[in-house]
Design a protein around this motif. Structure first.
Motif, PDB file in Angstrom:
ATOM      1  N   ILE A 173     -11.245 -81.343 -52.133  1.00 10.84           N
ATOM      2  CA  ILE A 173     -10.197 -80.954 -51.189  1.00 10.84           C
ATOM      3  C   ILE A 173      -8.838 -81.549 -51.554  1.00 10.84           C
ATOM      4  CG2 ILE A 173     -11.791 -80.563 -49.292  1.00 10.84           C
ATOM      5  CD1 ILE A 173     -11.227 -83.295 -48.239  1.00 10.84           C
ATOM      6  N   ALA A 174      -8.808 -82.479 -52.486  1.00 12.22           N
ATOM      7  CA  ALA A 174      -7.531 -83.016 -52.977  1.00 12.22           C
ATOM      8  C   ALA A 174      -7.771 -83.626 -54.352  1.00 12.22           C
ATOM      9  CB  ALA A 174      -6.962 -84.061 -52.020  1.00 12.22           C
ATOM     10  N   ALA A 175      -6.772 -83.501 -55.210  1.00  8.62           N
ATOM     11  CA  ALA A 175      -6.868 -84.068 -56.549  1.00  8.62           C
ATOM     12  C   ALA A 175      -5.502 -84.592 -56.953  1.00  8.62           C
ATOM     13  CB  ALA A 175      -7.351 -83.015 -57.555  1.00  8.62           C
ATOM     14  N   SER A 176      -5.490 -85.655 -57.739  1.00  7.43           N
ATOM     15  CA  SER A 176      -4.220 -86.233 -58.177  1.00  7.43           C
ATOM     16  C   SER A 176      -3.459 -85.216 -59.020  1.00  7.43           C
ATOM     17  CB  SER A 176      -4.466 -87.513 -58.971  1.00  7.43           C
ATOM     18  OG  SER A 176      -5.403 -87.306 -60.014  1.00  7.43           O
ATOM     19  N   ALA A 177      -2.143 -85.347 -59.016  1.00  9.16           N
ATOM     20  CA  ALA A 177      -1.279 -84.308 -59.576  1.00  9.16           C
ATOM     21  C   ALA A 177      -1.499 -84.084 -61.068  1.00  9.16           C
ATOM     22  CB  ALA A 177       0.180 -84.670 -59.318  1.00  9.16           C
ATOM     23  N   THR A 178      -1.854 -85.117 -61.805  1.00  4.65           N
ATOM     24  CA  THR A 178      -1.934 -84.988 -63.266  1.00  4.65           C
ATOM     25  C   THR A 178      -3.365 -84.870 -63.771  1.00  4.65           C
ATOM     26  OG1 THR A 178      -1.913 -87.402 -63.460  1.00  4.65           O
ATOM     27  CG2 THR A 178       0.207 -86.274 -63.585  1.00  4.65           C
ATOM     28  N   ILE A 179      -4.306 -84.526 -62.921  1.00  6.17           N
ATOM     29  CA  ILE A 179      -5.706 -84.462 -63.354  1.00  6.17           C
ATOM     30  C   ILE A 179      -5.895 -83.320 -64.354  1.00  6.17           C
ATOM     31  CG2 ILE A 179      -6.394 -82.972 -61.428  1.00  6.17           C
ATOM     32  CD1 ILE A 179      -9.071 -84.491 -61.403  1.00  6.17           C
ATOM     33  N   PRO A 180      -6.558 -83.568 -65.490  1.00  3.22           N
ATOM     34  CA  PRO A 180      -6.839 -82.479 -66.435  1.00  3.22           C
ATOM     35  C   PRO A 180      -7.745 -81.422 -65.799  1.00  3.22           C
ATOM     36  CG  PRO A 180      -7.187 -84.640 -67.442  1.00  3.22           C
ATOM     37  CD  PRO A 180      -7.025 -84.870 -65.981  1.00  3.22           C
ATOM     38  N   ALA A 181      -7.476 -80.171 -66.109  1.00  4.26           N
ATOM     39  CA  ALA A 181      -8.224 -79.076 -65.477  1.00  4.26           C
ATOM     40  C   ALA A 181      -9.713 -79.150 -65.787  1.00  4.26           C
ATOM     41  CB  ALA A 181      -7.663 -77.734 -65.950  1.00  4.26           C
ATOM     42  N   ASP A 182     -10.082 -79.628 -67.001  1.00  5.93           N
ATOM     43  CA  ASP A 182     -11.495 -79.630 -67.358  1.00  5.93           C
ATOM     44  C   ASP A 182     -12.313 -80.600 -66.512  1.00  5.93           C
ATOM     45  OD1 ASP A 182     -10.361 -81.875 -68.420  1.00  5.93           O
ATOM     46  OD2 ASP A 182     -11.337 -81.727 -70.370  1.00  5.93           O
ATOM     47  N   LEU A 183     -11.659 -81.589 -65.899  1.00  9.72           N
ATOM     48  CA  LEU A 183     -12.400 -82.523 -65.049  1.00  9.72           C
ATOM     49  C   LEU A 183     -12.822 -81.883 -63.728  1.00  9.72           C
ATOM     50  CD1 LEU A 183     -10.620 -85.968 -65.482  1.00  9.72           C
ATOM     51  CD2 LEU A 183     -12.759 -85.186 -66.480  1.00  9.72           C
ATOM     52  N   LEU A 184     -12.212 -80.758 -63.366  1.00 10.40           N
ATOM     53  CA  LEU A 184     -12.589 -80.059 -62.133  1.00 10.40           C
ATOM     54  C   LEU A 184     -13.536 -78.895 -62.394  1.00 10.40           C
ATOM     55  CD1 LEU A 184      -9.155 -79.998 -60.268  1.00 10.40           C
ATOM     56  CD2 LEU A 184     -11.147 -81.386 -59.725  1.00 10.40           C
ATOM     57  N   ILE A 271       3.280 -77.112 -59.304  1.00 13.29           N
ATOM     58  CA  ILE A 271       2.194 -76.859 -60.254  1.00 13.29           C
ATOM     59  C   ILE A 271       2.424 -75.463 -60.823  1.00 13.29           C
ATOM     60  CG2 ILE A 271      -0.293 -76.761 -60.628  1.00 13.29           C
ATOM     61  CD1 ILE A 271      -0.679 -78.298 -58.074  1.00 13.29           C
ATOM     62  N   THR A 272       2.523 -75.354 -62.130  1.00 17.84           N
ATOM     63  CA  THR A 272       2.826 -74.063 -62.753  1.00 17.84           C
ATOM     64  C   THR A 272       1.771 -73.606 -63.746  1.00 17.84           C
ATOM     65  OG1 THR A 272       4.151 -75.203 -64.435  1.00 17.84           O
ATOM     66  CG2 THR A 272       5.310 -74.391 -62.483  1.00 17.84           C
ATOM     67  N   ASP A 273       0.968 -74.533 -64.246  1.00 24.93           N
ATOM     68  CA  ASP A 273      -0.036 -74.165 -65.246  1.00 24.93           C
ATOM     69  C   ASP A 273      -1.212 -73.453 -64.585  1.00 24.93           C
ATOM     70  OD1 ASP A 273      -2.713 -75.130 -66.878  1.00 24.93           O
ATOM     71  OD2 ASP A 273      -1.007 -74.709 -68.188  1.00 24.93           O
ATOM     72  N   GLU A 274      -1.501 -72.233 -65.026  1.00 22.95           N
ATOM     73  CA  GLU A 274      -2.550 -71.424 -64.407  1.00 22.95           C
ATOM     74  C   GLU A 274      -3.913 -72.090 -64.499  1.00 22.95           C
ATOM     75  OE1 GLU A 274      -4.963 -68.487 -62.745  1.00 22.95           O
ATOM     76  OE2 GLU A 274      -2.817 -68.925 -62.527  1.00 22.95           O
ATOM     77  N   ARG A 275      -4.178 -72.772 -65.609  1.00 27.65           N
ATOM     78  CA  ARG A 275      -5.492 -73.391 -65.744  1.00 27.65           C
ATOM     79  C   ARG A 275      -5.684 -74.492 -64.701  1.00 27.65           C
ATOM     80  NH1 ARG A 275      -8.051 -76.920 -70.587  1.00 27.65           N
ATOM     81  NH2 ARG A 275     -10.204 -76.770 -69.933  1.00 27.65           N
ATOM     82  N   ASP A 276      -4.637 -75.277 -64.485  1.00 28.18           N
ATOM     83  CA  ASP A 276      -4.719 -76.335 -63.462  1.00 28.18           C
ATOM     84  C   ASP A 276      -4.880 -75.729 -62.073  1.00 28.18           C
ATOM     85  OD1 ASP A 276      -4.454 -78.292 -65.349  1.00 28.18           O
ATOM     86  OD2 ASP A 276      -2.304 -78.595 -65.042  1.00 28.18           O
ATOM     87  N   VAL A 277      -4.083 -74.685 -61.783  1.00 23.63           N
ATOM     88  CA  VAL A 277      -4.154 -74.044 -60.465  1.00 23.63           C
ATOM     89  C   VAL A 277      -5.535 -73.436 -60.240  1.00 23.63           C
ATOM     90  CG1 VAL A 277      -3.232 -72.185 -59.020  1.00 23.63           C
ATOM     91  CG2 VAL A 277      -1.679 -73.598 -60.381  1.00 23.63           C
ATOM     92  N   ALA A 278      -6.053 -72.722 -61.247  1.00 21.45           N
ATOM     93  CA  ALA A 278      -7.362 -72.086 -61.111  1.00 21.45           C
ATOM     94  C   ALA A 278      -8.466 -73.118 -60.932  1.00 21.45           C
ATOM     95  CB  ALA A 278      -7.646 -71.213 -62.339  1.00 21.45           C
ATOM     96  N   ALA A 279      -8.380 -74.227 -61.671  1.00 17.66           N
ATOM     97  CA  ALA A 279      -9.406 -75.269 -61.551  1.00 17.66           C
ATOM     98  C   ALA A 279      -9.405 -75.865 -60.150  1.00 17.66           C
ATOM     99  CB  ALA A 279      -9.171 -76.357 -62.592  1.00 17.66           C
ATOM    100  N   ARG A 280      -8.227 -76.134 -59.610  1.00 20.49           N
ATOM    101  CA  ARG A 280      -8.150 -76.695 -58.260  1.00 20.49           C
ATOM    102  C   ARG A 280      -8.606 -75.685 -57.224  1.00 20.49           C
ATOM    103  NH1 ARG A 280      -3.116 -80.850 -57.643  1.00 20.49           N
ATOM    104  NH2 ARG A 280      -3.204 -81.743 -59.725  1.00 20.49           N
ATOM    105  N   ALA A 281      -8.213 -74.430 -57.414  1.00 23.13           N
ATOM    106  CA  ALA A 281      -8.614 -73.393 -56.457  1.00 23.13           C
ATOM    107  C   ALA A 281     -10.127 -73.246 -56.429  1.00 23.13           C
ATOM    108  CB  ALA A 281      -7.953 -72.065 -56.822  1.00 23.13           C
TER     109      ALA A 281
END
Length: 529
Positions: A173-184, A271-281
């Motif tokens: 439900i929350a992740a730090s701003a700089t978390i790499p997408a692969d960790l999610l 947040i602008t990187d699609e991979r990061d946004v998709a991983a969080r979503a």
């Protein structure tokens, strides 16, 4: 022990390592003694420095006493009091779980103790300073009623590690701003097997909430470089989050807050990187899909402001109703309150193939209207924007669906289950602006002559003009629809042309008259017969 042996003062003694047991365990203190029995002097965690008289005489007895007292290891100097140690001394130390190092050159033990103690005190001071900074940071965040993301980000900055807050269903439900997408990636499955299980992740994990009522977990989703500090920071951050929830307990749920926060971060460009946004979503419950659809549900609300607390509760109830209805239909989405009576969502349909999307939206629109009416007591509309392949594009397109919803709510629904931009167009815009005085004056000026010429005996000029414009000036089709002879129709059109003083065959005139009729229809003036 590894750090002590690496010190220059110890290296000058030409050290030989006979046992590496407990090599990387912390040393609490350094004790210098040649006594045969140190069991009453040690408290555990010490490093013993000795010239080796007692050790050389009875190796097993001496080392056993140290092991039972909890010592970490021994550094023994040979060549001064003792020339050499028995051959099995190293093996005995390994058997008893003690580190054992032999110095073949003479060193001053006082220099060793000073170097080690200086290092211990410096580290202890660093730990105290770090503990104070952690305490002050999270106390300040609690006092300022920082957001969940703000608390998680603060923990991540202190540890220089990624941090994730998840709920009991293992949704991030929350992740730090700089978390790499692969960790999610595949978060839920990986989280369920940590910290227990045969394939447990090497994570640092702390529960959030009272021990018997935990509602989430704070996670460093990899092996932290400093486990002790990680545990301390996570515990303090967990306490701040628990306080935050106590303060915010009458507000919307954590997952909805997190979803809304993600949408807001994308809209504001944080947040602008699609991979990061998709991983969080996806960590927040949005399923992977070939396309994502921006939708808006708008409920009719009174224009005059009422009780702010009651309005907020109604909006939360609306958000919960929309989310429950969407999820019950087998779909997944990110939801966000966009304003009073307005919920925006990025939707991943259960079935978007062929006509599946149209059927899904029809069913969803009907169900939402019924549920919102039941829970909120108001009428509502479902507006659907253009689908997008990327989550970021779908979030950006929420503005389009919000506009369609605003316009559609002002229009007669005509039994329509949902609206797209193509359904509102000019008539929707006119309906939205129908209260504007300038629009009303325009309509009255354009149609005043036919509005004043209303005959009950025959079809009135307004009806004839409306059908004429609807049929784009096709007189033959108009005569058939009105059941009039062509000569009678031509006479009626000539009368209308004379009354209005415009050419009914001119394209601009037809457009202007059509817009004026839409304005009247939107206000219920000159109702259609």
């Amino acid at each position: 022990m590894a750090e002590v042996v690496a010190l220059p003062v110890v290296q000058r003694g030409n050290p030989e390592v006979l046992s590496r047991c407990r090599w990387h365990e912390p040393i609490r203190w350094v004790h210098v003694s040649d006594l045969a029995d140190l069991s009453t002097l040690l408290q555990g965690g010490e490093l013993v420095l000795t010239t080796g008289v007692a050790l050389a005489r009875e190796p097993r007895t001496y080392l056993s006493g140290l092991a039972e007292a909890g010592a970490v290891g021994v550094i023994v100097e040979v060549g001064t009091e003792v020339s050499t140690l028995p051959s099995q001394t190293g093996a005995t130390a390994e058997e008893l779980g003690l580190a054992l190092v032999v110095l073949h050159r003479r060193v001053r033990f006082v220099e060793v103790t000073e170097a080690v103690h200086r290092k211990l005190v410096a580290e202890q001071y660093d730990e105290v300073a770090f503990d104070r900074r952690v305490h002050e940071t999270f106390t300040e965040l609690s006092m300022k009623r920082a957001s969940i993301n703000g608390i998680v980000d603060a923990a991540a900055r202190m540890l220089a590690e990624p941090v994730v807050l998840e709920d009991l269903s293992h949704q991030a439900i929350a992740a730090s701003a700089t978390i790499p997408a692969d960790l999610l990636d595949d978060w839920e499955r990986r989280s369920r097997r940590s910290p227990a299980g045969a394939h447990a992740e090497p994570w640092a994990v702390t529960g959030v909430g009272p021990r018997s009522q935990e509602w989430g977990r704070l996670v460093v989703p990899r092996a932290p470089s400093e486990p002790t500090r990680a545990r301390m920071v996570l515990e303090r951050a967990a306490a701040a989050l628990a306080m935050h929830r106590m303060i915010e307990q009458d507000r919307t749920g954590l997952q909805h807050q997190a979803q809304s926060g993600l949408i807001d971060d994308v809209l504001r460009g944080r947040i602008t990187d699609e991979r990061d946004v998709a991983a969080r979503a996806q960590a927040l419950g949005l399923r992977r899909a070939a396309g994502y659809v921006p939708v808006t549900v708008r409920a009719a609300r009174p224009r005059m402001p009422t009780d702010p607390v009651a309005d907020h509760r109604r909006n939360i109830a609306l958000l919960d109703t929309v989310a429950h209805t969407v999820n019950a239909g087998g779909h997944s989405a990110l939801f966000s309150l966009q304003g009073d009576g307005e919920v925006g969502a990025v939707l991943a349909l259960k079935d978007s193939r062929g006509h599946g999307a149209e059927k899904a939206f029809t069913k969803l629109g009907v169900t939402l209207r019924e549920e919102v009416r039941r829970v909120d007591g108001s009428e509502s509309v479902l507006a659907v924007g253009s689908p997008a392949e990327q989550v970021t594009d779908a979030v950006a397109a929420l503005a389009e669906s919000a506009h369609v919803a605003e316009v559609a709510l002002a229009m007669p629904t005509g039994g329509r289950a949902y609206f797209r931009a193509s359904d509102v167009r000019l008539r929707g815009l006119v309906t939205l602006l129908r209260e504007d005085d300038r629009l009303q004056r325009f309509a009255e000026t354009e149609l005043k002559a036919v509005l004043d010429n209303d005959s009950e005996a025959t079809p009135d000029h307004l009806t004839v003009l409306r059908e004429y414009l609807r049929l784009a000036g096709n007189k033959a089709a108009l005569a058939e629809r009105l059941h009039m002879s062509r000569p009678a129709l031509y006479k009626r059109l000539a009368a209308i042309r004379t009354a209005l003083g415009v050419d009914l065959d001119d394209g601009e005139s037809m457009t202007s008259l059509h817009v004026a009729l839409m304005i009247l229809d939107a206000r219920g003036v000159g109702a259609r017969r």
